[in-house]
Design an enzyme around this catalytic site. Structure first.
Site, PDB file in Angstrom:
ATOM      1  N   ASP A 143     -10.422   3.070   4.756  1.00 48.61           N
ATOM      2  CA  ASP A 143     -10.713   1.633   4.665  1.00 48.61           C
ATOM      3  C   ASP A 143     -12.225   1.396   4.593  1.00 48.61           C
ATOM      4  O   ASP A 143     -12.664   0.306   4.232  1.00 48.61           O
ATOM      5  CB  ASP A 143     -10.162   0.899   5.899  1.00 48.61           C
ATOM      6  CG  ASP A 143      -8.936   0.051   5.568  1.00 48.61           C
ATOM      7  OD1 ASP A 143      -8.731  -0.246   4.376  1.00 48.61           O
ATOM      8  OD2 ASP A 143      -8.205  -0.317   6.506  1.00 48.61           O
TER       9      ASP A 143
ATOM     10  N   GLN B  39      -4.097  -1.296  10.055  1.00 48.78           N
ATOM     11  CA  GLN B  39      -4.113  -2.618   9.437  1.00 48.78           C
ATOM     12  C   GLN B  39      -4.613  -3.668  10.426  1.00 48.78           C
ATOM     13  O   GLN B  39      -4.133  -3.759  11.550  1.00 48.78           O
ATOM     14  CB  GLN B  39      -2.685  -2.974   8.948  1.00 48.78           C
ATOM     15  CG  GLN B  39      -2.567  -4.299   8.232  1.00 48.78           C
ATOM     16  CD  GLN B  39      -3.246  -4.312   6.862  1.00 48.78           C
ATOM     17  OE1 GLN B  39      -3.248  -3.323   6.134  1.00 48.78           O
ATOM     18  NE2 GLN B  39      -3.829  -5.441   6.500  1.00 48.78           N
TER      19      GLN B  39
ATOM     20  N   LYS C 277       0.836  -1.206   0.000  1.00 45.34           N
ATOM     21  CA  LYS C 277       0.000   0.000   0.000  1.00 45.34           C
ATOM     22  C   LYS C 277       0.873   1.260   0.000  1.00 45.34           C
ATOM     23  O   LYS C 277       0.621   2.198  -0.758  1.00 45.34           O
ATOM     24  CB  LYS C 277      -0.916  -0.002   1.236  1.00 45.34           C
ATOM     25  CG  LYS C 277      -2.021  -1.035   1.146  1.00 45.34           C
ATOM     26  CD  LYS C 277      -2.740  -1.240   2.471  1.00 45.34           C
ATOM     27  CE  LYS C 277      -3.742  -2.392   2.356  1.00 45.34           C
ATOM     28  NZ  LYS C 277      -4.365  -2.738   3.643  1.00 45.34           N
TER      29      LYS C 277
END
Ligand code: NAD
Length: 292
Positions: free
Chosen positions: A119, A96, A52
């Site tokens: 997200d 994450q 990412k």
């Protein structure tokens, strides 16, 4: 059968994003800045977060990896989230998952400012998704929708069977495919571990999305001719022929299923790269939603 090539499609999107960043620069606007918070040293998470951050750099975003010790307390992580919420330089951030057991993931998700939640896991964004209001869509389902759109795959009126009901993939994908949008407008069946006679359902499916994490689970006898198959699964399977000792395997038994399909995503190179660019698209969107 046609391959839904996530690698190539994501590269095309990266070029578009790079161009958008350059246009922003010319217009004197801020460069998007994404922060990825990683707690601990989980192998898979390190790989995903690394990819990412690299993708951000490629397209000209600013990106920061905050790598924190897995001994960090829940309160300390909540403080980090609060600082990022209040930092005007940061346009979007992700924490994450999974997090170490002593940290409540729900608490952390709820603490993230929905306007920076690229997200798309915060209940506000999930609610906006259900109501078809502006917000951030979860990256993996959004990536699959983008892929369906770019390959002009007809979804309206089709029967879509989504296998797996996780909050980050299966459940939101079932909602997106049922929404009155294009792609969308499907009749959706959401299957999960308690579903009985899954095969009778998948055999009726025009579109199958498999998000389980069981390698080779979806076999040819479960798929009707001409179906579209999207394979979300990513599982490391031991493989002595590989340098690192494993290979990445999807939920679909690709060799047997692919010849029966009209379109299919490979693993790797299908849904995975689309997930990463979705996050970048969300970050750019954060700039617009936040008037920057
Ligand atoms: P998860 O691991 O949280 O849940 C798995 C789901 O599968 C559950 O809802 C469960 O009910 C269902 N399930 C399990 N066994 C089943 C069975 N026999 N029949 C029907 N349903 C069954 O799910 P997740 O986090 O969505 O991850 C699923 C897979 O997708 C994993 O392999 C993960 O690594 C992968 N993944 C890939 C990407 C990507 O970008 N490609 C992104 C996220 C997750």
């Amino acid at each position: 059968m046609q391959i839904l090539d996530g690698k190539t499609t994501s590269e095309e999107i990266k070029i578009e994003l790079k161009e958008a960043v350059e246009q922003r620069k010319i217009a004197g606007k801020k460069t998007p800045h994404l922060v990825a918070v990683l707690v601990g040293n989980d192998g898979g998470s390190l790989t995903y977060v690394g990819a990412k951050v690299r993708a951000c750099k490629e397209i000209g975003f600013n990106s920061t990896l905050m790598h924190l010790e897995d001994s960090i307390s829940e309160n300390e992580l909540l403080d980090v989230v609060e600082k990022l919420n209040n930092d005007d330089e940061i346009d979007g951030f992700i924490v994450q998952l999974p997090l170490p057991k002593h940290i409540d993931e729900k608490k952390i998700t709820l603490a993230i400012n929905p306007m920076k939640d690229v997200d798309g896991f915060h209940p506000t964004n999930l609610g906006n998704m259900v109501l078809n209001l502006p917000g951030f869509l979860p990256a993996t389902p959004a990536g699959m929708m983008e892929m369906l759109k770019r390959y002009n795959i007809e979804t309206s009126g089709k029967h879509c069977v989504v296998i797996g009901r996780s909050h980050i993939v299966g459940s939101p994908m079932s909602i997106l495919m049922a929404r009155n949008t294009n792609p969308g407008n499907c009749t959706v069946t959401l299957a999960h571990s308690r579903t009985q006679d899954l095969k009778s359902l998948t055999l009726q499916a025009d579109i199958i999305v498999s998000a389980i994490g069981l390698p080779g689970f979806l076999t040819a006898d479960m798929v009707k001719d001409g179906a579209v198959v999207l394979d979300v699964g990513i599982t490391r399977v031991a493989d002595e022929t590989k340098k690192n000792g494993y290979r990445i395997t999807g939920d679909v038994d690709f060799e047997s299923v692919a010849p029966k399909t009209s379109y299919i995503t490979p693993v790797p190179g299908g849904v995975g790269p689309m997930t990463i660019v979705s996050l970048m698209m969300n970050t750019l969107r954060a700039m617009e939603l936040n008037g920057k």
